[in-house]
Design a protein around this motif. Structure first.
Motif, PDB file in Angstrom:
ATOM      1  N   CYS A 133       1.141  -1.332   0.412  1.00 26.89           N
ATOM      2  CA  CYS A 133       0.128   0.058   0.215  1.00 26.89           C
ATOM      3  C   CYS A 133       0.993   1.505   0.067  1.00 26.89           C
ATOM      4  N   THR A 134       0.830   2.629  -0.563  1.00 26.45           N
ATOM      5  CA  THR A 134       1.487   3.670  -1.227  1.00 26.45           C
ATOM      6  C   THR A 134      -0.231   5.058   0.246  1.00 26.45           C
ATOM      7  N   GLY A 135       0.801   5.553   0.223  1.00 33.48           N
ATOM      8  CA  GLY A 135       0.379   7.037   0.513  1.00 33.48           C
ATOM      9  C   GLY A 135       1.463   7.925   1.034  1.00 33.48           C
ATOM     10  N   ARG A 136       0.625   8.812   1.898  1.00 30.45           N
ATOM     11  CA  ARG A 136       0.758   9.945   2.641  1.00 30.45           C
ATOM     12  C   ARG A 136       2.009   9.898   3.198  1.00 30.45           C
ATOM     13  N   PHE A 137       3.498  10.277   3.840  1.00 28.84           N
ATOM     14  CA  PHE A 137       3.531   9.843   5.243  1.00 28.84           C
ATOM     15  C   PHE A 137       4.070  11.291   5.174  1.00 28.84           C
ATOM     16  N   ASP A 138       2.777  11.150   6.858  1.00 27.46           N
ATOM     17  CA  ASP A 138       3.830  12.702   7.415  1.00 27.46           C
ATOM     18  C   ASP A 138       5.104  12.838   8.306  1.00 27.46           C
ATOM     19  N   PRO A 139       5.228  12.953   8.355  1.00 26.95           N
ATOM     20  CA  PRO A 139       6.599  12.634   9.747  1.00 26.95           C
ATOM     21  C   PRO A 139       6.516  13.876  10.763  1.00 26.95           C
ATOM     22  N   GLU A 140       6.945  13.535  12.743  1.00 25.20           N
ATOM     23  CA  GLU A 140       6.892  14.291  12.842  1.00 25.20           C
ATOM     24  C   GLU A 140       8.190  15.437  12.950  1.00 25.20           C
ATOM     25  N   GLY A 141       7.555  16.489  13.693  1.00 24.94           N
ATOM     26  CA  GLY A 141       9.067  17.786  13.446  1.00 24.94           C
ATOM     27  C   GLY A 141       8.590  18.221  12.198  1.00 24.94           C
ATOM     28  N   PRO A 142      10.107  18.894  11.681  1.00 27.30           N
ATOM     29  CA  PRO A 142      10.034  20.341  10.269  1.00 27.30           C
ATOM     30  C   PRO A 142      10.045  19.150   9.310  1.00 27.30           C
ATOM     31  N   ALA A 143      10.609  18.804   9.509  1.00 25.47           N
ATOM     32  CA  ALA A 143      10.580  17.459   7.885  1.00 25.47           C
ATOM     33  C   ALA A 143       8.811  17.150   6.620  1.00 25.47           C
ATOM     34  N   GLY A 144       9.044  17.693   5.269  1.00 25.78           N
ATOM     35  CA  GLY A 144       7.659  17.894   4.795  1.00 25.78           C
ATOM     36  C   GLY A 144       7.365  16.446   4.354  1.00 25.78           C
ATOM     37  N   ALA A 145       5.920  16.209   3.873  1.00 28.28           N
ATOM     38  CA  ALA A 145       5.261  14.908   3.869  1.00 28.28           C
ATOM     39  C   ALA A 145       5.768  14.488   2.623  1.00 28.28           C
ATOM     40  N   ARG A 146       5.668  13.135   2.489  1.00 31.40           N
ATOM     41  CA  ARG A 146       6.086  12.598   1.116  1.00 31.40           C
ATOM     42  C   ARG A 146       5.068  11.805   0.295  1.00 31.40           C
ATOM     43  N   THR A 147       5.314  11.009  -0.586  1.00 25.18           N
ATOM     44  CA  THR A 147       4.587  10.394  -0.841  1.00 25.18           C
ATOM     45  C   THR A 147       4.923   8.844  -1.687  1.00 25.18           C
ATOM     46  N   ASP A 148       5.912   9.255  -1.347  1.00 24.79           N
ATOM     47  CA  ASP A 148       6.735   7.583  -1.985  1.00 24.79           C
ATOM     48  C   ASP A 148       7.095   6.539  -0.992  1.00 24.79           C
ATOM     49  N   MET A 149       6.331   6.047   0.040  1.00 23.44           N
ATOM     50  CA  MET A 149       6.594   5.454   0.926  1.00 23.44           C
ATOM     51  C   MET A 149       5.482   4.535   1.018  1.00 23.44           C
ATOM     52  N   THR A 150       5.800   2.976   1.501  1.00 23.92           N
ATOM     53  CA  THR A 150       5.340   1.702   0.888  1.00 23.92           C
ATOM     54  C   THR A 150       5.219   1.315   2.252  1.00 23.92           C
ATOM     55  N   ILE A 151       3.554  -0.027   2.267  1.00 19.95           N
ATOM     56  CA  ILE A 151       3.769  -0.939   3.685  1.00 19.95           C
ATOM     57  C   ILE A 151       3.704  -1.561   3.158  1.00 19.95           C
ATOM     58  N   ASP A 152       3.281  -2.932   3.810  1.00 19.03           N
ATOM     59  CA  ASP A 152       2.632  -3.927   3.382  1.00 19.03           C
ATOM     60  C   ASP A 152       1.168  -4.388   3.784  1.00 19.03           C
ATOM     61  N   HIS A 153       1.108  -4.783   2.477  1.00 19.07           N
ATOM     62  CA  HIS A 153      -0.613  -4.862   2.436  1.00 19.07           C
ATOM     63  C   HIS A 153      -0.864  -5.899   3.297  1.00 19.07           C
ATOM     64  N   SER A 154      -2.040  -6.250   4.093  1.00 19.06           N
ATOM     65  CA  SER A 154      -2.446  -7.111   5.187  1.00 19.06           C
ATOM     66  C   SER A 154      -3.867  -6.831   5.506  1.00 19.06           C
ATOM     67  N   VAL A 155      -4.477  -7.486   6.175  1.00 21.24           N
ATOM     68  CA  VAL A 155      -5.337  -7.314   7.030  1.00 21.24           C
ATOM     69  C   VAL A 155      -5.275  -5.632   7.766  1.00 21.24           C
ATOM     70  N   ALA A 156      -4.148  -5.394   8.255  1.00 13.92           N
ATOM     71  CA  ALA A 156      -4.171  -4.226   8.474  1.00 13.92           C
ATOM     72  C   ALA A 156      -4.255  -2.747   8.563  1.00 13.92           C
ATOM     73  N   VAL A 157      -4.204  -2.973   7.590  1.00 13.95           N
ATOM     74  CA  VAL A 157      -3.943  -1.574   6.645  1.00 13.95           C
ATOM     75  C   VAL A 157      -5.018  -1.575   5.465  1.00 13.95           C
ATOM     76  N   GLU A 158      -6.026  -0.429   5.321  1.00 17.42           N
ATOM     77  CA  GLU A 158      -6.790  -0.550   4.433  1.00 17.42           C
ATOM     78  C   GLU A 158      -6.794   0.480   3.833  1.00 17.42           C
TER      79      GLU A 158
END
Length: 155
Positions: free
Chosen positions: A60-85
Motif C-alpha cells: 500500500c502507498t500513501g502520504r507520510f507525514d513525519p514528526e518534526g519539521p520535515a515535509g510530507a512524502r508520497t513515496d513511502m510503502t507499507i505491506d498490504h495486510s488485513v491491518a492496512v486499508e
C-alpha cells in the motif's frame, strides 16, 4: 545389547521432538524479528503518520507525514495486510535507509509477532504429542493463542 539399544530410543525420540519444537520457535522468532525490531527498537528512527491512498496485492502507498519539521512524502510503502486499508491513518516508523514503513504501537507490535504466535501453536503440538509434556504444551499453546487473539483484536 538390545536392552541398552531399546532404552535409548525414548531419549532419542524426545531429543528429536525437542529439536523440532526448537526449530519451529526459532523460525517463528526469526520471521517476526524482521518487522518487530523496527517496532521495539524505534528510538532514533523516523516516526510519523501514514494516510493510505491506494493498495495493490502486496503493498500500500500513501502520504507520510513525519514528526518534526520535515515535509510530507508520497513515496513511502507499507505491506498490504488485513491491518492496512485504503483511507486509514496509521502511526508508523521508517525502516532505516528504505522507503518502507512498519506500523507502531500495540497493533503494529502484535502484528509483527504473528509468525511467532503461529510457531508457538505448532510447537505446542510437538511438545504435547511428541515429547509428552502436556503442561509445557499448554503454556506454549496459550502464549501463541494469546498473541494471535491479541493481534486480531488490536487490528
Amino acid at each position: 545389547m538390545s536392552k541398552k539399544r531399546s532404552s535409548a530410543l525414548p531419549y532419542a525420540r524426545g531429543a528429536a521432538m525437542a529439536l523440532v519444537a526448537l526449530v519451529l520457535v526459532v523460525a517463528g522468532a526469526w520471521a517476526s524479528w524482521g518487522s518487530a525490531q523496527h517496532v521495539l527498537l524505534s528510538k532514533g528512527r523516523e516516526h510519523g503518520t501514514l494516510t493510505v491512498t491506494g493498495c495493490s496485492t502486496d503493498i500500500c502507498t500513501g502520504r507520510f507525514d513525519p514528526e518534526g519539521p520535515a515535509g510530507a512524502r508520497t513515496d513511502m510503502t507499507i505491506d498490504h495486510s488485513v491491518a492496512v486499508e485504503k483511507g486509514g491513518r496509521y502511526p508508523v516508523v521508517v525502516k532505516p535507509d528504505t522507503t518502507e514503513l512498519v506500523r507502531t504501537g500495540w497493533a503494529g507490535g502484535l502484528h509483527a509477532w504473528l509468525p511467532l504466535g503461529g510457531a508457538l501453536l505448532l510447537a505446542a503440538l510437538v511438545i504435547g504429542g511428541g515429547m509428552r509434556l502436556p503442561r509445557l504444551a499448554w503454556v506454549s499453546a496459550s502464549a501463541g493463542g494469546a498473541l494471535l487473539v491479541g493481534a486480531f483484536f488490536a487490528l
